[in-house]
Design an enzyme around this catalytic site. Structure first.
Site, mmCIF file in Angstrom:
data_model
loop_
_atom_site.group_PDB
_atom_site.id
_atom_site.type_symbol
_atom_site.label_atom_id
_atom_site.label_comp_id
_atom_site.label_asym_id
_atom_site.label_seq_id
_atom_site.Cartn_x
_atom_site.Cartn_y
_atom_site.Cartn_z
ATOM 1 N N GLU A 56 1.044 -1.203 -0.081
ATOM 2 C CA GLU A 56 -0.099 0.171 0.206
ATOM 3 C C GLU A 56 0.878 1.290 -0.107
ATOM 4 O O GLU A 56 1.675 1.403 1.112
ATOM 5 C CB GLU A 56 -0.880 -0.082 1.373
ATOM 6 C CG GLU A 56 -1.933 1.257 1.200
ATOM 7 C CD GLU A 56 -3.014 1.076 1.991
ATOM 8 O OE1 GLU A 56 -3.789 1.954 2.239
ATOM 9 O OE2 GLU A 56 -3.368 -0.301 2.531
ATOM 10 N N ASP A 130 -2.767 12.373 -2.371
ATOM 11 C CA ASP A 130 -2.970 13.736 -2.454
ATOM 12 C C ASP A 130 -3.272 14.172 -3.747
ATOM 13 O O ASP A 130 -2.434 13.512 -4.709
ATOM 14 C CB ASP A 130 -1.609 14.348 -2.151
ATOM 15 C CG ASP A 130 -1.731 15.780 -1.871
ATOM 16 O OD1 ASP A 130 -2.539 16.406 -2.580
ATOM 17 O OD2 ASP A 130 -0.961 16.432 -0.868
#
Length: 224
Positions: A56, A130
């Site tokens: 991840e 982001d």
């Protein structure tokens, strides 16, 4: 540097609010035990009985990573996150669940992926990264052509890549770049396949905040 050759790189804040005492203690005691060691990364050394290895990238507070590791104790789950507070939060989840199949890299993900062997991963998760919405910051987005090529190198044939975002432009951006790489096949057959969370998705508190400009979109790809 052109988009095609841009490496995976982590941008953003490394620390924000003060870290709670319990989490600060875990940074001192637990992190050294679960940190990915230097040198080539091999599942046999980190977890000899691991059936697969998952990664991840940007695990945030670690909720999704910890839940997946809990559901799949025979899988070695690697997590990369440069944000100090996120690492501290993830350690709390690992501690509370007593997880022994997670290893963390508290830094730029490039420092980790560069030490992973070809075809060493079965899954890669990039969940709500982001979005860097301003045009001048798009070069900072994680998903670039060079990064997609690195994902293709790391995933074994049949391996899966999942990208999720609630920013429409980043979804389109990522779909274009990943689908353009012949190593990947987008699995969607109809709109519900990207509008509905996958059956194995773990919803996090960050996702529930709906900070983006669209409903969450999930893009699943298979390594050819």
């Amino acid at each position: 540097m052109s988009d095609q050759h841009s490496p995976i790189r982590s941008f953003g804040r490394l620390k924000s609010r003060p870290i709670k005492p319990r989490q600060a203690a875990l940074l001192e005691t637990l992190l050294p035990k679960v940190r990915v060691p230097p040198g080539p990364v091999e599942s046999q050394g980190l977890m000899p009985a691991a059936r697969e290895t998952w990664l991840e990238i940007g695990f945030g507070g670690g909720e999704h990573m910890a839940a997946q590791a809990d559901l799949h104790p025979d899988v070695l789950v690697l997590g990369a996150e440069p944000f100090h507070n996120g690492v501290a939060s993830a350690l709390r989840h690992l501690d509370e669940r007593g997880l022994a199949n997670v290893r963390l890299h508290d830094g730029d993900v490039r420092d980790l992926t560069g030490r992973l062997a070809d075809a060493s991963l079965a899954r890669i998760f990039i969940l709500f990264p982001d979005p860097w919405p301003k045009s001048r910051h798009h070069k900072r987005r994680l998903v670039q052509e060079g990064a997609v090529a690195e994902f293709a190198r790391l995933l074994a044939p049949g391996g899966r890549l999942r990208f999720a975002s609630d920013w429409a432009h980043y979804v389109d951006w990522s779909l274009q770049r990943i689908a353009a790489n012949p190593a990947f096949r987008w699995t969607a057959e109809n709109a519900d396949d990207w509008r509905t969370p996958p059956a194995d998705h773990i919803t996090t508190r960050y996702e529930e905040k709906r900070l983006g400009d669209c409903a969450p979109v999930f893009l699943d790809f298979v390594r050819n």
